[in-house]
Design a protein around this motif. Structure first.
Motif, PDB file in Angstrom:
ATOM      1  N   ASP B   1       0.838  -1.199   0.000  1.00  0.00           N
ATOM      2  CA  ASP B   1       0.000   0.000   0.000  1.00  0.00           C
ATOM      3  C   ASP B   1       0.875   1.253   0.000  1.00  0.00           C
ATOM      4  OD1 ASP B   1      -2.595  -1.305   2.212  1.00  0.00           O
ATOM      5  OD2 ASP B   1      -2.222  -1.560   0.079  1.00  0.00           O
ATOM      6  N   ARG B   9      -9.849  10.558  10.459  1.00  0.00           N
ATOM      7  CA  ARG B   9     -10.609   9.661   9.592  1.00  0.00           C
ATOM      8  C   ARG B   9     -12.106   9.942   9.691  1.00  0.00           C
ATOM      9  NH1 ARG B   9      -8.957   4.847   8.094  1.00  0.00           N
ATOM     10  NH2 ARG B   9     -10.757   5.093   6.720  1.00  0.00           N
ATOM     11  N   TYR B  33      -3.450  15.579  -4.274  1.00  0.00           N
ATOM     12  CA  TYR B  33      -4.798  15.995  -4.668  1.00  0.00           C
ATOM     13  C   TYR B  33      -5.767  15.806  -3.501  1.00  0.00           C
ATOM     14  CZ  TYR B  33      -2.525  14.623  -9.066  1.00  0.00           C
ATOM     15  OH  TYR B  33      -1.627  14.470 -10.085  1.00  0.00           O
ATOM     16  N   TYR B  35      -9.871  15.179  -3.210  1.00  0.00           N
ATOM     17  CA  TYR B  35     -11.144  14.910  -3.881  1.00  0.00           C
ATOM     18  C   TYR B  35     -12.226  14.800  -2.812  1.00  0.00           C
ATOM     19  CZ  TYR B  35      -8.925  13.498  -8.322  1.00  0.00           C
ATOM     20  OH  TYR B  35      -8.235  13.463  -9.499  1.00  0.00           O
ATOM     21  N   GLN B  37     -16.066  12.808  -2.366  1.00  0.00           N
ATOM     22  CA  GLN B  37     -16.912  11.785  -2.960  1.00  0.00           C
ATOM     23  C   GLN B  37     -18.298  11.866  -2.373  1.00  0.00           C
ATOM     24  OE1 GLN B  37     -15.902   7.596  -2.244  1.00  0.00           O
ATOM     25  NE2 GLN B  37     -16.669   7.084  -4.278  1.00  0.00           N
ATOM     26  N   LEU B  43     -16.002  11.011  -7.868  1.00  0.00           N
ATOM     27  CA  LEU B  43     -15.034  11.833  -7.157  1.00  0.00           C
ATOM     28  C   LEU B  43     -14.855  13.140  -7.907  1.00  0.00           C
ATOM     29  CD1 LEU B  43     -14.178   8.870  -6.205  1.00  0.00           C
ATOM     30  CD2 LEU B  43     -12.023   9.948  -5.635  1.00  0.00           C
ATOM     31  N   LEU B  45     -12.604  16.784  -8.022  1.00  0.00           N
ATOM     32  CA  LEU B  45     -11.337  17.374  -7.591  1.00  0.00           C
ATOM     33  C   LEU B  45     -11.576  18.729  -6.938  1.00  0.00           C
ATOM     34  CD1 LEU B  45      -8.224  17.191  -7.604  1.00  0.00           C
ATOM     35  CD2 LEU B  45      -8.294  18.352  -9.825  1.00  0.00           C
ATOM     36  N   TYR B  48      -5.405  20.752  -6.034  1.00  0.00           N
ATOM     37  CA  TYR B  48      -4.258  19.876  -6.200  1.00  0.00           C
ATOM     38  C   TYR B  48      -2.979  20.680  -6.002  1.00  0.00           C
ATOM     39  CZ  TYR B  48      -3.692  21.837 -10.906  1.00  0.00           C
ATOM     40  OH  TYR B  48      -3.515  22.686 -11.965  1.00  0.00           O
ATOM     41  N   PHE B  90     -11.032  12.419   0.025  1.00  0.00           N
ATOM     42  CA  PHE B  90      -9.905  11.542  -0.276  1.00  0.00           C
ATOM     43  C   PHE B  90      -8.710  12.362  -0.727  1.00  0.00           C
ATOM     44  CE2 PHE B  90     -11.529   7.312   0.096  1.00  0.00           C
ATOM     45  CZ  PHE B  90     -12.881   7.431  -0.094  1.00  0.00           C
ATOM     46  N   GLU B 102      -1.194   6.633 -12.736  1.00  0.00           N
ATOM     47  CA  GLU B 102      -2.148   6.255 -11.714  1.00  0.00           C
ATOM     48  C   GLU B 102      -2.051   7.120 -10.479  1.00  0.00           C
ATOM     49  OE1 GLU B 102       0.257   2.326 -10.927  1.00  0.00           O
ATOM     50  OE2 GLU B 102      -1.225   2.606  -9.322  1.00  0.00           O
ATOM     51  N   LEU B 103      -3.195   7.217  -9.822  1.00  0.00           N
ATOM     52  CA  LEU B 103      -3.287   7.876  -8.531  1.00  0.00           C
ATOM     53  C   LEU B 103      -3.267   6.823  -7.429  1.00  0.00           C
ATOM     54  CD1 LEU B 103      -6.143  10.501  -9.044  1.00  0.00           C
ATOM     55  CD2 LEU B 103      -3.684  10.864  -9.185  1.00  0.00           C
ATOM     56  N   PHE B 105      -4.533   6.440  -3.525  1.00  0.00           N
ATOM     57  CA  PHE B 105      -5.477   7.104  -2.643  1.00  0.00           C
ATOM     58  C   PHE B 105      -5.268   6.736  -1.182  1.00  0.00           C
ATOM     59  CE2 PHE B 105      -8.635   9.253  -5.245  1.00  0.00           C
ATOM     60  CZ  PHE B 105      -8.350   8.753  -6.505  1.00  0.00           C
ATOM     61  N   GLY B 106      -5.587   7.711  -0.319  1.00  0.00           N
ATOM     62  CA  GLY B 106      -5.684   7.433   1.097  1.00  0.00           C
ATOM     63  C   GLY B 106      -7.009   6.756   1.402  1.00  0.00           C
ATOM     64  N   GLU B 107      -7.241   6.484   2.690  1.00  0.00           N
ATOM     65  CA  GLU B 107      -8.419   5.745   3.106  1.00  0.00           C
ATOM     66  C   GLU B 107      -9.644   6.624   3.296  1.00  0.00           C
ATOM     67  OE1 GLU B 107      -7.116   2.684   2.164  1.00  0.00           O
ATOM     68  OE2 GLU B 107      -8.539   2.060   3.702  1.00  0.00           O
TER      69      GLU B 107
END
Lengths: 113, 114
Positions: B1, B9, B33, B35, B37, B43, B45, B48, B90, B102-103, B105-107
Motif C-alpha cells: 500500500d 478519519r 490531490y 477529492y 466523494q 469523485l 477534484l 491539487y 480523499f 495512476e493515482l 489514494f488514502g483511506e
C-alpha cells in the motif's frame, strides 16, 4: 455533466460468472483508467489504457477502448466474492490549461457466493 | 500500500466552524490531490498541488483552501464549514500529473457538518 459515465449503475452476479461494466465519455481523451473501491476504503488503480490501444489485460481483467464510440468496457472473468466493490472509470480532460482526471459515478458490483 | 495517511478519519462538526484535514505521504511524490466523494457524483477534484507551495484549484474549490509547506503534507481547510460540505474526502498522490499515470489514494476522511 461528467466526462465519464459508467453503466450499469449496479450489477449483481453469481460467483464464477463474468461481469462487464461500461464507461462512456464525451470528449477526446489521451487515456482512460479504471479504479476499484471496496466499501469504506480508498480507490485502487486497476488498469490504464491509452487512446492508441484497443485492449489491455491484467490477470482476470480485460479492458477495451473504442475511441470512435467514445466508450470503454471492463470485463472481470470468473468473478469472486472478493470482487464485490464499486468500479470507476476516469478520463483525462483538458480544462483551463490543466489536464484533469475526471471520475464517473461508478458501477456497484455485487458477487454472490 | 502507498504510504498515505489521512487524519482525522472521522469528524463531526457544526456549521460555521473551521475544519482542517491532513494528508501525509511517505512516497515523496510531487503531486497531491484532494477529492470529495458524494453519492451519484463520483469523485470531484477540489484542489491539487504540483510542488511545495504550488497549488491550484480543481472543479469544486469554492469554500476550500489548501496549503503545502512540505513535500509530504497537504492540508485541506474549510474556513467555515457548511452542511453541503458533508462528504467523504480523499487525498491522492501521483508521481506524474494525474491523467498520465495512476493515482494512489488514502483511506478517506468522513466529515459530517451538522
Amino acid at each position: 455533466s461528467q466526462q465519464g459515465e459508467e453503466d450499469p449503475q449496479a450489477l449483481s452476479i453469481q460467483e464464477g460468472e463474468n461481469a462487464t461494466m461500461n464507461c462512456s465519455y464525451k470528449t477526446s481523451i489521451n487515456n482512460l483508467q479504471w479504479y476499484r473501491q471496496n466499501s469504506g476504503r480508498g480507490l485502487v488503480h486497476l488498469i490504464l489504457i491509452r487512446s492508441n490501444e484497443r485492449e489491455k489485460h491484467s490477470g482476470r481483467l480485460r479492458v477495451t477502448l473504442d475511441t470512435s464510440k467514445k466508450s470503454s468496457s471492463l470485463l472481470i472473468t470468473a468473478s469472486r466474492a472478493a470482487d464485490t466493490a464499486s468500479y470507476f472509470c476516469a478520463t483525462d480532460l483538458v480544462s483551463g490549461g490543466y489536464n484533469k482526471l475526471i471520475f464517473g459515478a461508478g458501477t456497484r458490483l455485487a458477487v454472490h457466493p | 500500500d502507498a504510504g498515505i495517511t489521512q487524519s482525522p478519519r472521522h469528524k463531526v462538526t457544526e456549521t460555521g466552524t473551521p475544519v482542517t484535514l491532513r494528508c501525509h505521504q511517505t512516497e515523496n511524490h510531487r503531486y497531491m490531490y484532494w477529492y470529495r466523494q458524494d453519492p451519484g457524483h463520483g469523485l470531484r477534484l477540489i484542489h491539487y498541488s504540483y510542488g511545495v507551495k504550488d497549488t491550484d484549484k480543481g472543479e469544486v474549490s469554492d469554500g476550500y483552501s489548501v496549503s503545502r509547506s512540505k513535500t509530504e503534507d497537504f492540508l485541506l481547510t474549510l474556513e467555515s464549514a457548511t452542511s453541503s460540505q458533508t462528504s467523504v474526502y480523499f487525498c491522492a498522490i501521483s508521481e506524474g500529473l494525474a491523467p498520465s499515470g495512476e493515482l494512489f489514494f488514502g483511506e478517506g476522511s468522513r466529515l459530517t457538518v451538522l
